[in-house]
Scaffold this motif. Structure first.
Motif, PDB file in Angstrom:
ATOM      1  N   ARG A   1       0.838  -1.216   0.000  1.00  0.00           N
ATOM      2  CA  ARG A   1       0.000   0.000   0.000  1.00  0.00           C
ATOM      3  C   ARG A   1       0.870   1.262   0.000  1.00  0.00           C
ATOM      4  NH1 ARG A   1      -3.450  -3.511   2.518  1.00  0.00           N
ATOM      5  NH2 ARG A   1      -2.430  -3.326   4.540  1.00  0.00           N
ATOM      6  N   SER A   2       1.993   1.246   0.730  1.00  0.00           N
ATOM      7  CA  SER A   2       2.898   2.408   0.692  1.00  0.00           C
ATOM      8  C   SER A   2       3.470   2.591  -0.703  1.00  0.00           C
ATOM      9  CB  SER A   2       4.084   2.247   1.640  1.00  0.00           C
ATOM     10  OG  SER A   2       3.654   1.993   2.919  1.00  0.00           O
ATOM     11  N   ALA A   3       3.811   1.466  -1.343  1.00  0.00           N
ATOM     12  CA  ALA A   3       4.382   1.547  -2.692  1.00  0.00           C
ATOM     13  C   ALA A   3       3.360   2.106  -3.679  1.00  0.00           C
ATOM     14  CB  ALA A   3       4.866   0.162  -3.139  1.00  0.00           C
ATOM     15  N   VAL A   4       2.097   1.723  -3.501  1.00  0.00           N
ATOM     16  CA  VAL A   4       1.039   2.248  -4.384  1.00  0.00           C
ATOM     17  C   VAL A   4       0.893   3.755  -4.144  1.00  0.00           C
ATOM     18  CG1 VAL A   4      -1.452   2.224  -4.872  1.00  0.00           C
ATOM     19  CG2 VAL A   4      -0.225   0.061  -4.567  1.00  0.00           C
ATOM     20  N   ALA A   5       0.874   4.155  -2.853  1.00  0.00           N
ATOM     21  CA  ALA A   5       0.691   5.574  -2.518  1.00  0.00           C
ATOM     22  C   ALA A   5       1.847   6.410  -3.070  1.00  0.00           C
ATOM     23  CB  ALA A   5       0.575   5.752  -1.014  1.00  0.00           C
ATOM     24  N   ALA A   6       3.055   5.854  -3.007  1.00  0.00           N
ATOM     25  CA  ALA A   6       4.236   6.592  -3.474  1.00  0.00           C
ATOM     26  C   ALA A   6       4.430   6.442  -4.984  1.00  0.00           C
ATOM     27  CB  ALA A   6       5.474   6.096  -2.725  1.00  0.00           C
ATOM     28  N   GLN A   7       3.555   5.696  -5.613  1.00  0.00           N
ATOM     29  CA  GLN A   7       3.611   5.465  -7.071  1.00  0.00           C
ATOM     30  C   GLN A   7       4.985   4.990  -7.535  1.00  0.00           C
ATOM     31  OE1 GLN A   7       2.058   9.133  -8.758  1.00  0.00           O
ATOM     32  NE2 GLN A   7      -0.024   8.528  -8.296  1.00  0.00           N
ATOM     33  N   THR A   8       5.577   4.097  -6.761  1.00  0.00           N
ATOM     34  CA  THR A   8       6.842   3.498  -7.195  1.00  0.00           C
ATOM     35  C   THR A   8       6.531   2.474  -8.282  1.00  0.00           C
ATOM     36  OG1 THR A   8       6.679   1.680  -5.635  1.00  0.00           O
ATOM     37  CG2 THR A   8       7.771   3.677  -4.846  1.00  0.00           C
ATOM     38  N   SER A   9       7.595   1.945  -8.882  1.00  0.00           N
ATOM     39  CA  SER A   9       7.345   0.963  -9.946  1.00  0.00           C
ATOM     40  C   SER A   9       6.699  -0.298  -9.367  1.00  0.00           C
ATOM     41  CB  SER A   9       8.649   0.717 -10.711  1.00  0.00           C
ATOM     42  OG  SER A   9       9.083  -0.579 -10.574  1.00  0.00           O
ATOM     43  N   LEU A  10       7.110  -0.694  -8.128  1.00  0.00           N
ATOM     44  CA  LEU A  10       6.437  -1.823  -7.463  1.00  0.00           C
ATOM     45  C   LEU A  10       4.947  -1.512  -7.287  1.00  0.00           C
ATOM     46  CD1 LEU A  10       6.287  -4.464  -5.755  1.00  0.00           C
ATOM     47  CD2 LEU A  10       6.936  -3.067  -3.763  1.00  0.00           C
ATOM     48  N   GLY A  11       4.654  -0.312  -6.808  1.00  0.00           N
ATOM     49  CA  GLY A  11       3.263   0.074  -6.563  1.00  0.00           C
ATOM     50  C   GLY A  11       2.445   0.056  -7.842  1.00  0.00           C
ATOM     51  N   GLN A  12       3.029   0.565  -8.923  1.00  0.00           N
ATOM     52  CA  GLN A  12       2.292   0.580 -10.194  1.00  0.00           C
ATOM     53  C   GLN A  12       1.999  -0.832 -10.685  1.00  0.00           C
ATOM     54  OE1 GLN A  12       4.784   3.156 -12.505  1.00  0.00           O
ATOM     55  NE2 GLN A  12       3.956   5.006 -11.544  1.00  0.00           N
ATOM     56  N   LYS A  13       2.958  -1.731 -10.461  1.00  0.00           N
ATOM     57  CA  LYS A  13       2.734  -3.123 -10.906  1.00  0.00           C
ATOM     58  C   LYS A  13       1.719  -3.833 -10.010  1.00  0.00           C
ATOM     59  CE  LYS A  13       7.409  -3.593 -12.685  1.00  0.00           C
ATOM     60  NZ  LYS A  13       8.738  -3.714 -12.067  1.00  0.00           N
ATOM     61  N   ALA A  14       1.718  -3.496  -8.708  1.00  0.00           N
ATOM     62  CA  ALA A  14       0.885  -4.240  -7.751  1.00  0.00           C
ATOM     63  C   ALA A  14      -0.568  -3.772  -7.715  1.00  0.00           C
ATOM     64  CB  ALA A  14       1.487  -4.105  -6.342  1.00  0.00           C
ATOM     65  N   LYS A  15      -0.808  -2.512  -8.047  1.00  0.00           N
ATOM     66  CA  LYS A  15      -2.107  -1.876  -7.782  1.00  0.00           C
ATOM     67  C   LYS A  15      -3.299  -2.654  -8.353  1.00  0.00           C
ATOM     68  CE  LYS A  15      -4.417   2.613  -8.030  1.00  0.00           C
ATOM     69  NZ  LYS A  15      -5.732   2.017  -8.280  1.00  0.00           N
ATOM     70  N   GLY A  16      -3.220  -3.046  -9.607  1.00  0.00           N
ATOM     71  CA  GLY A  16      -4.351  -3.713 -10.254  1.00  0.00           C
ATOM     72  C   GLY A  16      -4.722  -5.019  -9.554  1.00  0.00           C
TER      73      GLY A  16
END
Ligand code: AMP
Length: 183
Positions: free
Chosen positions: A36-51
């Protein structure tokens, strides 16, 4: 002390993990919080995980395993850790088991939070997180049954499973945990 908190979404693992972590000065490692932190920070991990997260699916192991490997070797993990939300499937559990052998760490207990589905659904609807709408909740429960529940017998066969009744109040669950862990 090294602990895994296992159980369906909405079982109260996070709440109890925070309490034990504070009481025993252990890091609380929640892969859901990390993602969730990675999604909030829009890191590459977050972008891949969000969907995957938004639709109630597990994110692919390839996004999670290296992250856990690094986290379990950080400086604050010398005296132990609480893993909350990892492992989530048998391949993650096998990865963890090999990793612990490789880095010379022992798992002490896997706490299994047992909670009936109707309690889970009402708790999750109350919690109101972004991925807590009814369709996603239902999908996360299915994913739990298919992917995560087999870990109960995985850890049972390794003699480290501690069952707790997660349907009770926060304080009653905490009391069960404290007595099981002798803290
Ligand atoms: P949680 O907060 O543990 O319920 O996790 C929220 C979401 O993050 C899950 O529905 C998954 O999409 C993802 N997630 C968290 N931990 C893992 C994991 N160990 N493996 C795969 N996906 C995970």
């Amino acid at each position: 002390m090294r602990l895994i908190f296992l159980g369906p979404p909405g079982a109260g693992k996070g709440t109890q993990a925070q309490r034990i972590a504070a009481a025993c000065s252990l890091p609380h490692i929640s892969t859901g919080d990390i993602l969730r932190s990675a999604v909030a920070a829009q890191t590459s991990l977050g972008q891949k995980a969000k969907g995957f997260m938004d639709s109630g699916e597990l994110v692919p192991d390839s996004l999670i395993l290296d992250l856990v490997k690094e986290r379990l070797q950080a400086d604050d993990t010398k005296s132990g850790w609480i893993l909350d939300g990892f492992p989530r499937n048998v391949s993650q559990a096998e990865f963890l088991s090999d990793l612990l052998t490789e880095i010379g760490q022992n798992l002490d207990h896997t706490i299994n939070f047992d909670v009936p589905d109707d309690v889970i659904v009402s708790r999750m609807l109350e919690r109101g997180r972004k991925d807590d709408n009814e369709t996603t909740i239902r999908r996360r429960l299915e994913v739990y049954r298919e992917e995560t529940e087999p870990l109960i017998s995985f850890y049972h066969s390794r003699n480290c499973l501690v069952p707790v009744d997660g349907s009770l109040s926060i304080n009653s669950v905490a009391a069960q945990l404290e007595s099981a862990l002798k803290i």
